[in-house]
Design a protein around this motif. Structure first.
Motif, PDB file in Angstrom:
ATOM      1  N   LEU A  17       0.984  -1.251  -0.060  1.00 14.35           N
ATOM      2  CA  LEU A  17       0.115  -0.072  -0.062  1.00 14.35           C
ATOM      3  C   LEU A  17       0.748   1.194   0.031  1.00 14.35           C
ATOM      4  O   LEU A  17       0.497   2.287  -0.778  1.00 14.35           O
ATOM      5  N   LEU A  18       2.031   1.126   0.825  1.00 11.68           N
ATOM      6  CA  LEU A  18       2.852   2.439   0.709  1.00 11.68           C
ATOM      7  C   LEU A  18       3.589   2.542  -0.567  1.00 11.68           C
ATOM      8  O   LEU A  18       3.878   3.724  -1.103  1.00 11.68           O
ATOM      9  N   ALA A  19       3.840   1.546  -1.257  1.00 15.74           N
ATOM     10  CA  ALA A  19       4.640   1.626  -2.529  1.00 15.74           C
ATOM     11  C   ALA A  19       3.438   2.235  -3.523  1.00 15.74           C
ATOM     12  O   ALA A  19       3.905   3.276  -4.250  1.00 15.74           O
ATOM     13  N   VAL A  20       2.141   1.804  -3.565  1.00 16.33           N
ATOM     14  CA  VAL A  20       1.176   2.126  -4.512  1.00 16.33           C
ATOM     15  C   VAL A  20       1.049   3.846  -4.030  1.00 16.33           C
ATOM     16  O   VAL A  20       0.866   4.635  -4.866  1.00 16.33           O
ATOM     17  N   SER A  21       0.892   4.295  -2.780  1.00 20.18           N
ATOM     18  CA  SER A  21       0.964   5.672  -2.589  1.00 20.18           C
ATOM     19  C   SER A  21       1.945   6.514  -2.993  1.00 20.18           C
ATOM     20  O   SER A  21       1.911   7.718  -3.417  1.00 20.18           O
ATOM     21  N   TYR A  22       3.369   5.982  -2.840  1.00 15.19           N
ATOM     22  CA  TYR A  22       4.345   6.616  -3.351  1.00 15.19           C
ATOM     23  C   TYR A  22       4.426   6.887  -4.941  1.00 15.19           C
ATOM     24  O   TYR A  22       4.488   8.135  -5.515  1.00 15.19           O
ATOM     25  N   PHE A  23       3.859   5.870  -5.644  1.00 10.90           N
ATOM     26  CA  PHE A  23       3.868   6.063  -7.317  1.00 10.90           C
ATOM     27  C   PHE A  23       2.636   7.018  -7.681  1.00 10.90           C
ATOM     28  O   PHE A  23       2.651   7.541  -8.743  1.00 10.90           O
ATOM     29  N   THR A  24       1.492   6.996  -7.051  1.00  9.71           N
ATOM     30  CA  THR A  24       0.401   7.662  -7.375  1.00  9.71           C
ATOM     31  C   THR A  24       0.379   9.250  -6.806  1.00  9.71           C
ATOM     32  O   THR A  24      -0.142  10.138  -7.275  1.00  9.71           O
ATOM     33  N   SER A  25       1.397   9.434  -5.968  1.00 10.04           N
ATOM     34  CA  SER A  25       1.409  10.949  -5.411  1.00 10.04           C
ATOM     35  C   SER A  25       2.744  11.640  -5.749  1.00 10.04           C
ATOM     36  O   SER A  25       2.868  12.732  -5.295  1.00 10.04           O
ATOM     37  N   ARG A  26       3.635  10.921  -6.291  1.00 10.00           N
ATOM     38  CA  ARG A  26       4.976  11.473  -6.532  1.00 10.00           C
ATOM     39  C   ARG A  26       4.930  12.603  -7.283  1.00 10.00           C
ATOM     40  O   ARG A  26       5.752  13.714  -7.307  1.00 10.00           O
ATOM     41  N   ASN A  27       4.150  12.857  -8.397  1.00 12.87           N
ATOM     42  CA  ASN A  27       4.040  13.950  -9.261  1.00 12.87           C
ATOM     43  C   ASN A  27       2.898  14.957  -8.930  1.00 12.87           C
ATOM     44  O   ASN A  27       2.928  16.227  -9.479  1.00 12.87           O
ATOM     45  N   SER A  28       2.037  14.771  -7.851  1.00 10.41           N
ATOM     46  CA  SER A  28       0.912  15.620  -7.564  1.00 10.41           C
ATOM     47  C   SER A  28       0.514  15.394  -6.250  1.00 10.41           C
ATOM     48  O   SER A  28       0.095  14.080  -6.065  1.00 10.41           O
ATOM     49  N   ILE A 166      -2.331   3.811   7.799  1.00  8.26           N
ATOM     50  CA  ILE A 166      -3.210   4.239   6.843  1.00  8.26           C
ATOM     51  C   ILE A 166      -2.993   5.832   6.370  1.00  8.26           C
ATOM     52  O   ILE A 166      -3.329   6.064   5.542  1.00  8.26           O
ATOM     53  N   TRP A 167      -2.703   6.753   7.433  1.00 11.08           N
ATOM     54  CA  TRP A 167      -2.415   8.095   7.398  1.00 11.08           C
ATOM     55  C   TRP A 167      -0.995   8.222   6.283  1.00 11.08           C
ATOM     56  O   TRP A 167      -1.191   9.068   5.541  1.00 11.08           O
ATOM     57  N   LEU A 168      -0.130   7.400   6.607  1.00 10.15           N
ATOM     58  CA  LEU A 168       1.022   7.377   5.712  1.00 10.15           C
ATOM     59  C   LEU A 168       0.637   7.322   4.341  1.00 10.15           C
ATOM     60  O   LEU A 168       1.125   8.049   3.471  1.00 10.15           O
ATOM     61  N   TYR A 169      -0.286   6.289   3.896  1.00  8.25           N
ATOM     62  CA  TYR A 169      -0.406   5.985   2.515  1.00  8.25           C
ATOM     63  C   TYR A 169      -1.611   6.956   1.861  1.00  8.25           C
ATOM     64  O   TYR A 169      -1.809   6.834   0.853  1.00  8.25           O
ATOM     65  N   THR A 170      -2.320   7.510   2.801  1.00  8.17           N
ATOM     66  CA  THR A 170      -3.201   8.357   2.093  1.00  8.17           C
ATOM     67  C   THR A 170      -3.045   9.890   1.973  1.00  8.17           C
ATOM     68  O   THR A 170      -3.804  10.598   1.391  1.00  8.17           O
ATOM     69  N   ASN A 171      -2.162  10.443   2.884  1.00 15.39           N
ATOM     70  CA  ASN A 171      -1.816  11.734   3.150  1.00 15.39           C
ATOM     71  C   ASN A 171      -1.651  12.499   2.059  1.00 15.39           C
ATOM     72  O   ASN A 171      -2.148  13.683   1.876  1.00 15.39           O
ATOM     73  N   LYS A 172      -0.892  12.035   1.047  1.00 15.92           N
ATOM     74  CA  LYS A 172      -0.360  12.915   0.073  1.00 15.92           C
ATOM     75  C   LYS A 172      -1.380  12.766  -1.251  1.00 15.92           C
ATOM     76  O   LYS A 172      -2.070  13.699  -1.591  1.00 15.92           O
ATOM     77  N   GLY A 173      -1.604  11.340  -1.712  1.00 12.26           N
ATOM     78  CA  GLY A 173      -2.594  11.187  -2.748  1.00 12.26           C
ATOM     79  C   GLY A 173      -3.973  11.364  -2.561  1.00 12.26           C
ATOM     80  O   GLY A 173      -4.864  11.683  -3.531  1.00 12.26           O
ATOM     81  N   ALA A 339     -10.716  -5.516   3.542  1.00  8.86           N
ATOM     82  CA  ALA A 339     -12.061  -4.903   3.846  1.00  8.86           C
ATOM     83  C   ALA A 339     -12.110  -4.102   5.125  1.00  8.86           C
ATOM     84  O   ALA A 339     -12.647  -2.815   4.858  1.00  8.86           O
ATOM     85  N   THR A 340     -11.302  -4.365   5.924  1.00  7.69           N
ATOM     86  CA  THR A 340     -11.328  -3.109   7.067  1.00  7.69           C
ATOM     87  C   THR A 340     -10.435  -1.815   6.622  1.00  7.69           C
ATOM     88  O   THR A 340     -10.969  -0.662   6.942  1.00  7.69           O
ATOM     89  N   PHE A 341      -9.378  -1.894   5.856  1.00  5.95           N
ATOM     90  CA  PHE A 341      -8.516  -0.859   5.604  1.00  5.95           C
ATOM     91  C   PHE A 341      -9.195  -0.180   4.402  1.00  5.95           C
ATOM     92  O   PHE A 341      -8.794   0.963   4.222  1.00  5.95           O
ATOM     93  N   ALA A 342      -9.808  -0.834   3.387  1.00  8.17           N
ATOM     94  CA  ALA A 342     -10.351  -0.082   2.391  1.00  8.17           C
ATOM     95  C   ALA A 342     -11.463   0.861   2.823  1.00  8.17           C
ATOM     96  O   ALA A 342     -11.760   1.837   2.260  1.00  8.17           O
ATOM     97  N   THR A 343     -12.119   0.348   3.791  1.00  5.45           N
ATOM     98  CA  THR A 343     -13.354   1.043   4.556  1.00  5.45           C
ATOM     99  C   THR A 343     -12.827   2.505   5.495  1.00  5.45           C
ATOM    100  O   THR A 343     -13.085   3.677   5.102  1.00  5.45           O
ATOM    101  N   THR A 344     -11.396   2.200   5.964  1.00  2.09           N
ATOM    102  CA  THR A 344     -11.127   3.221   6.814  1.00  2.09           C
ATOM    103  C   THR A 344     -10.221   4.303   6.156  1.00  2.09           C
ATOM    104  O   THR A 344     -10.539   5.451   6.442  1.00  2.09           O
ATOM    105  N   ASP A 345      -9.485   3.809   5.327  1.00  3.42           N
ATOM    106  CA  ASP A 345      -8.625   4.791   4.513  1.00  3.42           C
ATOM    107  C   ASP A 345      -9.565   5.582   3.659  1.00  3.42           C
ATOM    108  O   ASP A 345      -9.583   7.178   3.840  1.00  3.42           O
ATOM    109  N   SER A 346     -10.830   5.167   3.095  1.00  6.16           N
ATOM    110  CA  SER A 346     -11.603   5.877   2.435  1.00  6.16           C
ATOM    111  C   SER A 346     -12.469   6.930   3.136  1.00  6.16           C
ATOM    112  O   SER A 346     -12.752   8.117   2.862  1.00  6.16           O
TER     113      SER A 346
END
Length: 495
Positions: A17-28, A166-173, A339-346
């Protein structure tokens, strides 16, 4: 099952999840990206990913567990959900796109007034915070029992660690990241359900097809309940009507799931998303019910004593983690975590969006992507994470299932007034007495709580089920109509 193996899996999962966050938010990582993913989301990804958000960890363990007492009657509620999703697709989404909304509660300000707007937004903030905290709390108990108790890790540290990740991978993107991670998590959730069926079938010495045949022939497969309309909460019409209106209110009038729909370029794409999501949602719930039936068939076949389980919610984790193979346990944990973290991060992303737009007025700023506003958004996002942690710790402090459930039920009452507000705005041409709206939104749930607790339950045979939200919304609607100053001026839009 070794707690070390489960913990290792959690670390690998969050690493993804952190890897996904890095690649989706690195440009914006500006506010447009965080709030609406630059309105450039792919409808098919949103449709698939929304399944993970709609099916929380509580659903993952509760729906299978409840099959033992209510069979497949929950599927009646799912059918009602499907009707509600159609209303969202063809009534609410066109309204939101026509007004080009970021927060759906902005509609209430333009149609009803400033206090109505703030009341609707506050209802969402309170309801979603309590609801999401409750869902994470119930799942955190399972994580604590099967993993972290082995190292005497305090419960607060367990929950705090989850929220930090959860905060780490949602905070930027923000939403842009959520759409990708939800797609990944939905895949994990579906895989977990299918493989759970396979592992139980293998344990019973039958094929997957034979397992489905066993489920079909069992008493658990009964769906429709026609008996006792008044006294049975599971009656067909109560489930279908309640399911439809619960979906309209708790999905269509909820910033969380609607935020994803508003991230697409056109209304046509948003509607395709909702229709595809609805089809997948119905099918996956059938699979959840099949898992529940197989759990009870497996227990009966193996002679497993489940009488000591405090609640049916513990049945699925008990069988998966203590009675099946290591692989089955890991697969279960994967599905539960997804299921849990898809609900909480959203939820955290939607809460941040609503507060920034509805209370800090980001949408009215000259440059919503100003770096100072981005920093302010980051603070809001962090604060909501802390608030959710505190609410969960309060649940833990209460440590009484009946009281905690009552708190969650009370939170669900609040969506009724939200339904009444939107229905009044869309269906009538009347204005409202705006200053009274906050009081009506408190009065309506209070009326039904008192009626249900002190009159209906003690003195009648009628038992209110999911249709409570209809009564609650209708009461709010009537209060608004009775106190209305008059009709809108000629030519005014009702939206």
């Amino acid at each position: 099952m070794s707690p070390f193996i489960l913990l290792a899996f959690l670390f690998v999962y969050f690493g993804m999840l952190l890897a996904v966050s890095y690649f989706t938010s690195r440009n914006s990582s500006d506010n447009s990206t965080f709030f609406v993913a630059n309105r450039n989301s792919k409808w098919y990804m949103v449709a698939f990913g929304m399944i993970g958000t709609a099916l929380s960890g509580v659903t993952f363990i509760s729906v299978p567990g409840a099959v033992g007492t209510s069979n497949f009657s929950y599927f009646q509620f799912v059918l009602g959900n499907a009707l509600g999703f159609l209303v969202i697709a063809y009534v609410l989404l066109p309204l939101y796109y026509r007004m080009n909304l970021t927060s759906i509660y902005t509609y209430l300000e333009e149609r009803l007034g400033h206090k109505s707007y703030k009341t609707g937004a506050m209802i969402f903030l309170v309801s979603r915070t309590i609801g999401s905290a409750f869902r994470l709390y119930l799942v955190a108990i399972i994580l604590q029992k099967f993993i972290f108790d082995a190292w005497a890790v305090p419960f607060g540290v367990t929950v705090g660690g989850c929220l930090v990740l959860i905060w780490l991978y949602t905070n930027k993107g923000g939403l842009k990241t959520i759409i990708i991670t939800d797609t990944l998590q939905t895949f994990c959730l579906l895989l977990a359900v299918l493989l759970s069926i396979y592992f139980m079938a293998d344990g019973l010495g039958i094929s997957v097809l034979d397992a489905f045949e066993r489920v079909k022939e069992s008493s658990y497969a009964q769906i429709v309940v026609w008996e006792d309309l008044l006294g049975n909460k599971n009656h067909f019409w109560k489930h279908v009507i309640g399911g439809a209106f619960a979906t309209i209110a708790m999905t269509g009038l909820d910033q969380d799931l609607m935020q994803k729909n508003l991230s697409m370029r056109t209304i046509g794409e948003a509607q395709k998303n909702m229709l595809t999501f609805t089809a997948i949602f119905v099918v996956i719930n059938l699979f959840f019910l099949a898992v529940g039936a197989l759990l009870y068939i497996y227990v009966a076949d193996k002679g497993i004593d489940i009488s000591m389980l405090r609640t049916p919610d513990y049945l699925y984790p008990e069988i998966a983690l203590n009675n099946l193979s290591v692989a089955a346990g890991i697969i279960f944990m994967m599905g539960l975590t997804a299921a849990t973290f898809a609900t909480t991060d959203s939820a955290l992303t939607a809460l941040t969006t609503s507060y920034c737009v509805d209370f800090l007025n980001f949408n009215k700023k000259e440059n919503p992507n100003d770096p100072a506003l981005v920093r302010q958004r980051n603070i809001v996002h962090f604060v909501f994470s802390v608030v959710m942690l505190l609410v969960i710790l309060v649940f833990r402090l209460i440590n009484d299932d009946s009281v905690v459930t009552a708190i969650f039920t009370a939170a669900s009452y609040t969506y009724g007034p939200l339904l009444g507000l939107f229905a009044f705005g869309i269906l009538t041409r009347y204005t409202v007495n705006d200053k009274l709206v906050p009081y009506f939104c408190l009065l309506s749930p209070a009326i039904w709580f008192v009626l249900n607790t002190y009159y209906i339950i003690p003195h009648t045979a009628y038992r209110i089920g999911f249709e409570l939200i209809v009564y609650n919304g209708l009461t709010t609607f009537l209060l608004l109509w009775i106190t209305s100053p008059g009709k809108l001026e000629k030519g005014s839009r009702t939206f």
